[in-house]
Design a protein around this motif. Sequence first.
Motif, short mmCIF file in Angstrom:
data_model
loop_
_atom_site.label_atom_id
_atom_site.label_comp_id
_atom_site.label_asym_id
_atom_site.label_seq_id
_atom_site.Cartn_x
_atom_site.Cartn_y
_atom_site.Cartn_z
N ASP A 218 2.36 9.08 -1.30
CA ASP A 218 3.66 9.69 -1.58
C ASP A 218 3.66 11.16 -1.18
O ASP A 218 4.60 11.65 -0.55
CB ASP A 218 4.02 9.59 -3.06
N THR A 219 2.60 11.86 -1.54
CA THR A 219 2.49 13.28 -1.18
C THR A 219 2.41 13.45 0.32
O THR A 219 3.10 14.29 0.90
CB THR A 219 1.24 13.90 -1.86
N LEU A 220 1.58 12.65 0.96
CA LEU A 220 1.45 12.73 2.41
C LEU A 220 2.76 12.37 3.09
O LEU A 220 3.15 13.00 4.07
CB LEU A 220 0.33 11.79 2.89
N SER A 221 3.47 11.40 2.54
CA SER A 221 4.74 10.98 3.10
C SER A 221 5.77 12.10 3.10
O SER A 221 6.59 12.20 4.01
CB SER A 221 5.28 9.77 2.33
N GLU B 194 0.84 -1.20 0.00
CA GLU B 194 0.00 0.00 0.00
C GLU B 194 0.87 1.26 0.00
O GLU B 194 0.62 2.20 -0.74
CB GLU B 194 -0.92 -0.02 1.22
N LEU B 195 1.90 1.25 0.82
CA LEU B 195 2.80 2.41 0.89
C LEU B 195 3.53 2.64 -0.43
O LEU B 195 3.73 3.77 -0.84
CB LEU B 195 3.84 2.21 2.01
N GLU B 196 3.92 1.56 -1.08
CA GLU B 196 4.68 1.66 -2.32
C GLU B 196 3.82 2.07 -3.51
O GLU B 196 4.28 2.80 -4.39
CB GLU B 196 5.35 0.32 -2.65
N GLN B 197 2.58 1.60 -3.55
CA GLN B 197 1.78 1.75 -4.76
C GLN B 197 0.82 2.94 -4.76
O GLN B 197 0.42 3.38 -5.82
CB GLN B 197 0.98 0.47 -5.02
N ASP B 198 0.43 3.45 -3.62
CA ASP B 198 -0.54 4.54 -3.57
C ASP B 198 0.16 5.89 -3.72
O ASP B 198 0.87 6.32 -2.81
CB ASP B 198 -1.35 4.48 -2.27
#
Length: 71
Positions: free
Chosen positions: A47-50, A39-43
Amino acid sequence: MPIDTVERFLAALNPHDREHVQGLPRKEQEQLADAWETELEQDTDLDTLSELSPAAAESEAATRVARKHLG
């Protein structure tokens, strides 16, 4: 010593979901943690939130995985 994926996943969960996941067999915990990593890799929204808050992105992804897999 690096923290394993399951521990990172558990840390990202809210207390209620964390307690539920901790009650599952280790194999299921590992599967959920793998789904969390995916989920972390694909959404791309994460990425923006990260970039703004890595912890918030991890928590959001953990919540999504918990909802999908735990009902």
